[in-house]
Scaffold this active site. Structure first.
Site, PDB file in Angstrom:
ATOM      1  N   GLU A   1      -4.006   7.944 -15.216  1.00 14.87           N
ATOM      2  CA  GLU A   1      -3.947   8.983 -16.234  1.00 14.87           C
ATOM      3  C   GLU A   1      -4.296   8.457 -17.631  1.00 14.87           C
ATOM      4  OE1 GLU A   1      -0.141  10.972 -15.707  1.00 14.87           O
ATOM      5  OE2 GLU A   1      -1.038  12.243 -14.181  1.00 14.87           O
TER       6      GLU A   1
ATOM      7  N   GLU B   1      -2.568  13.848  -7.440  1.00 14.42           N
ATOM      8  CA  GLU B   1      -1.121  14.107  -7.424  1.00 14.42           C
ATOM      9  C   GLU B   1      -0.923  15.618  -7.403  1.00 14.42           C
ATOM     10  OE1 GLU B   1       0.882  12.070 -10.637  1.00 14.42           O
ATOM     11  OE2 GLU B   1      -0.301  10.254 -10.339  1.00 14.42           O
TER      12      GLU B   1
HETATM   13  C1  GAL Z   1       2.121  11.693 -13.405  1.00 16.42           C
HETATM   14  C2  GAL Z   1       1.905  10.217 -13.170  1.00 16.42           C
HETATM   15  C3  GAL Z   1       2.762   9.670 -12.057  1.00 16.42           C
HETATM   16  C4  GAL Z   1       4.164  10.132 -12.239  1.00 16.42           C
HETATM   17  C5  GAL Z   1       4.219  11.636 -12.319  1.00 16.42           C
HETATM   18  C6  GAL Z   1       5.613  12.154 -12.530  1.00 16.42           C
HETATM   19  O1  GAL Z   1       1.719  12.064 -14.669  1.00 16.42           O
HETATM   20  O2  GAL Z   1       0.555   9.923 -12.877  1.00 16.42           O
HETATM   21  O3  GAL Z   1       2.725   8.270 -12.105  1.00 16.42           O
HETATM   22  O4  GAL Z   1       4.681   9.560 -13.380  1.00 16.42           O
HETATM   23  O5  GAL Z   1       3.440  12.071 -13.394  1.00 16.42           O
HETATM   24  O6  GAL Z   1       6.127  11.883 -13.785  1.00 16.42           O
END
Ligand code: GAL
Length: 684
Positions: free
Chosen positions: A153, A318
């Site tokens: 990110e 994700e």
């Molecule tokens: C995303 C990140 C993950 C995890 C998730 C929940 O932004 O890529 O590593 O942190 O959020 O907070």
């Protein structure tokens, strides 16, 4: 050209994010087995694990991930390997504090969080190159690996950088751009408030000033500089990975964040773009009283429209599977039964052919113990795992949809100069965000989907000509190149719709001394003689268009028709009652519509109807506002997605015979979708 994708999934694929370093090794095998049973065939690993590879400076160890990857091979689990640069080790930041990013007032961000480094530190670049090279050399040919994720990110947590290294690199960036201080002073209008620079060393990234007085032209260049720094950092890693990876393995990063030209990053560094989708950031928030139905989590469709413009067949690295939350911020509701599938199908409907759920099991330690994964701390089978399995069985019926294009009725035109100017200029932000939200609402509520197209250096007429209608709501900043492109679009038959405040700035964000809408006046047939924010103390302004009320919210350009243009609507109140509010001018085979205000869902719907693109699915389906309807098409195969975002069942009418892909049955007429239910139909 918006997207330059070189990797595409060939079948619908499901994955999850896994952190072998968070668990006792005795769990690994069982985890992989249960994942496979659920339909998970790819896992993303290692993106925060620098210490596992370099526990001390210059000492490299690979045993931990060697062992894990061996197991993956045995269990036939494929892997996306992350480079670990989002979380530098403690030994690194302790010894080289110059790698740290900081606040604008100079306080450094210390070890313990993440993304606390800066892209421009020569030391961080050196150590990044070294760790990425070591990892790529060691794992590049590993048969379990199918792709690489760069960092994690980029520009999340913060998209602003204020280290000394950033000021030094900013000067180099500016020297390249302007070559002389004289040109820089001119571009930034530094004569105002005596800001003139007489030495490059006097220039810094924005610092704390009195009166909130950051020079807006400097600020705009600063954002361009951040974008450039982010892309160069990503490119540095991509070059290394490209050298060592196996043929066919893709390089990606997971976005999408601020102050970076994601389109350029995708084109210059990546094979495919991936997005992190968490609609529950908005689910459970109060409903905007303007909305007849809840659009909170549907707003992720607005983000997905943007992602598709970066890369038309993207992946979700994700995808939300559980409730959001950190120990330090956020308390979110758990996805309701059906919502995990709904949100994942929202991604698929918008163009994702790979869905990877975050994360396999909720972490039992650290700040993210409330960012819930598929499994909970107790590791038992639960309703979320059951839903993931059910989602997979549905997803696999969608294999024919893989690679199909999203079909849209019109395009929303954007560009990074204007987007970034909204961060610098509150007047611009106010109108731009209002119109964009409302165009989205109009599109959702009327089932009239749109694409986003960013105007870029290499944009061509073809990028625009495929749309009958394009909205470029408030191109405050205009240049000759973009104007020419828009002119060609109109001449060949397109309809360009612009709103208030068009064309009053140049590329430096300085106001131009010409009548508005500036360069576009050549084809708009409109002349702005006066303008004003509408006053909250007066009744909302409106215009009349063919006897119907036309909303003109927030800001009004008071227009005159020139060059033979036609007035379609005139203001009905305020001191400019009787003056033109909407003007149409034909040029070549096309036309420009200039609305002298921002866009509201009502006036957008009226314009979509007038231009003949409203309700494209009318012959296929009758659906209430509470569902989203999307069409993906591959050759002559058409796939209709219907997504119910509401907590109660809804009734839809299919106007043709269609095959419900989930069970292969042919249906038509009235159908019931349960609360948070989804359906995907194929039809001729
Ligand atoms: C995303 C990140 C993950 C995890 C998730 C929940 O932004 O890529 O590593 O942190 O959020 O907070």
């Amino acid at each position: 050209m918006n997207s330059k994708q070189t990797y595409q999934w060939t079948e619908m694929t499901m994955g999850t994010c896994y952190y072998p370093e968070h668990w006792d090794k005795s769990l690994w095998e069982d985890d992989l087995r249960r994942m496979k049973e659920a339909g998970i065939s790819i896992i993303r690993i290692a993106e925060f694990a620098w210490n596992k590879f370099e526990p001390e400076e210059g000492i490299f160890t690979f045993e931990f991930f060697d062992e894990f990857l061996e197991l993956c091979l045995k269990k036939e689990m494929k892997v996306i390997f992350g480079t670990p640069t989002a979380t530098p080790p403690a030994w690194l930041t302790e010894k080289y504090p110059e790698v740290l990013n900081g606040r604008q007032d100079g306080v450094l961000y210390r070890h313990g969080g993440r993304r606390h480094y800066n892209y421009n530190s020569p030391k961080y670049q050196e150590l990044t190159k070294r760790i990425v090279t070591k990892i790529a050399e060691h794992y590049g040919q590993h048969p379990a690996i199918v792709g690489w994720q760069i960092d994690n990110e980029l520009n999340c947590e913060t998209c602003e950088f204020y280290s000394e290294a950033d000021s030094a690199a900013f000067r180099v960036f500016l020297l390249k751009k302007y070559s002389t201080l004289e040109k820089l002073n001119q571009a930034w209008g530094t004569v105002f408030w005596n800001q003139t620079y007489t030495d490059w060393e006097q220039i810094y990234v924005p610092r704390t000033t009195l009166s909130q007085g950051i020079n807006p032209h400097l600020h705009l260049d600063y954002i361009r500089f951040i974008s450039d720094s982010t892309i160069r950092f990503c490119e540095m890693q991509a070059e290394i990975l490209r050298k060592y990876r196996k043929p066919g393995d893709f390089i990606t990063t997971n976005g999408k964040f601020w102050n970076v030209d994601n389109h350029k990053m995708e084109k210059e560094c990546l094979d495919v773009y991936t997005y992190d989708s968490y609609p529950s950031f908005a689910f459970g928030l109060d409903r905007d009283p303007k909305n007849s139905v809840d659009l909170n989590d549907r707003r992720w469709s607005m983000h997905l429209n943007e992602v598709r413009s970066i890369c038309s067949h993207f992946g979700i690295m994700e995808q939300q599977s559980g409730a959001n939350g950190w120990t330090t911020r956020m308390e979110g509701p758990a996805p309701r039964p059906g919502q995990l599938t709904l949100w994942a199908m929202q991604s698929v409907a918008h163009g994702a052919d790979f869905i990877s759920f975050f994360r396999w099991r909720t972490c039992t330690m650290g700040t993210e113990i409330y960012w819930h994964g598929i499994l909970d701390y107790d590791n038992r089978d639960n309703r979320k795992l059951a839903e993931v399995k059910d989602f997979y069985s549905k997803l696999k019926t969608l294999d024919p949809v893989c690679g199909a294009d999203y079909v849209s009725s019109f395009a929303l035109i954007k560009d990074y100069d204007n987007s970034w100017d909204t961060e610098v200029d509150v007047w611009h932000e106010r109108i731009a965000s209002y119109s964009e939200d409302e165009i989205f609402a109009a599109s959702q509520l009327s089932h009239t989907p749109y694409d986003v197209v960013y105007l870029q250096e290499d944009s061509e007429l073809l990028d625009l000509a495929k749309y009958k209608v394009i909205f470029y709501p408030h191109p405050v900043i205009l240049d000759e190149g973009r104007t020419e492109l828009l002119k060609s679009y109109v001449e060949q038959g397109g309809t360009l719709v612009i709103g208030c405040r068009t064309g009053y700035k140049d590329m430096n964000g300085r106001c131009v001394m010409m009548p508005q809408p500036g360069l576009l006046q050549q084809i708009s047939g409109s002349d702005v003689r006066d303008f004003t924010f509408t006053s909250p103390a007066e009744e909302p302004t409106f215009a009349m268009w063919n006897g119907e009320k036309l909303e003109t919210p927030l800001f009004n350009d008071i227009l005159k028709a020139v060059d033979g243009a036609q007035i379609l609507a005139t203001y009905a109140n305020s001191y400019y009652a009787g003056e033109a509010a909407l003007i149409e001018k034909r040029t070549g085979k096309g036309r420009v519509l200039h609305l002298g205000s921002t866009f509201s869902r009502e006036n957008v719907t009226q314009i979509l109807e007038y231009t003949g693109v409203l309700l494209p699915f009318a012959g296929m389906i009758d659906a209430p506002e509470s569902v989203e309807v999307i069409l993906r098409q591959k050759g002559n195969r058409r796939f209709l997605f219907v997504l119910n975002f509401q907590p109660m069942e809804v009734r839809i009418e299919l106007r043709k015979e269609m095959k419900l892909l989930y069970d292969g049955k042919t249906v038509s007429g009235t159908q019931i979708l349960p609360a948070y239910g989804t359906a995907v139909y194929e039809f001729e």
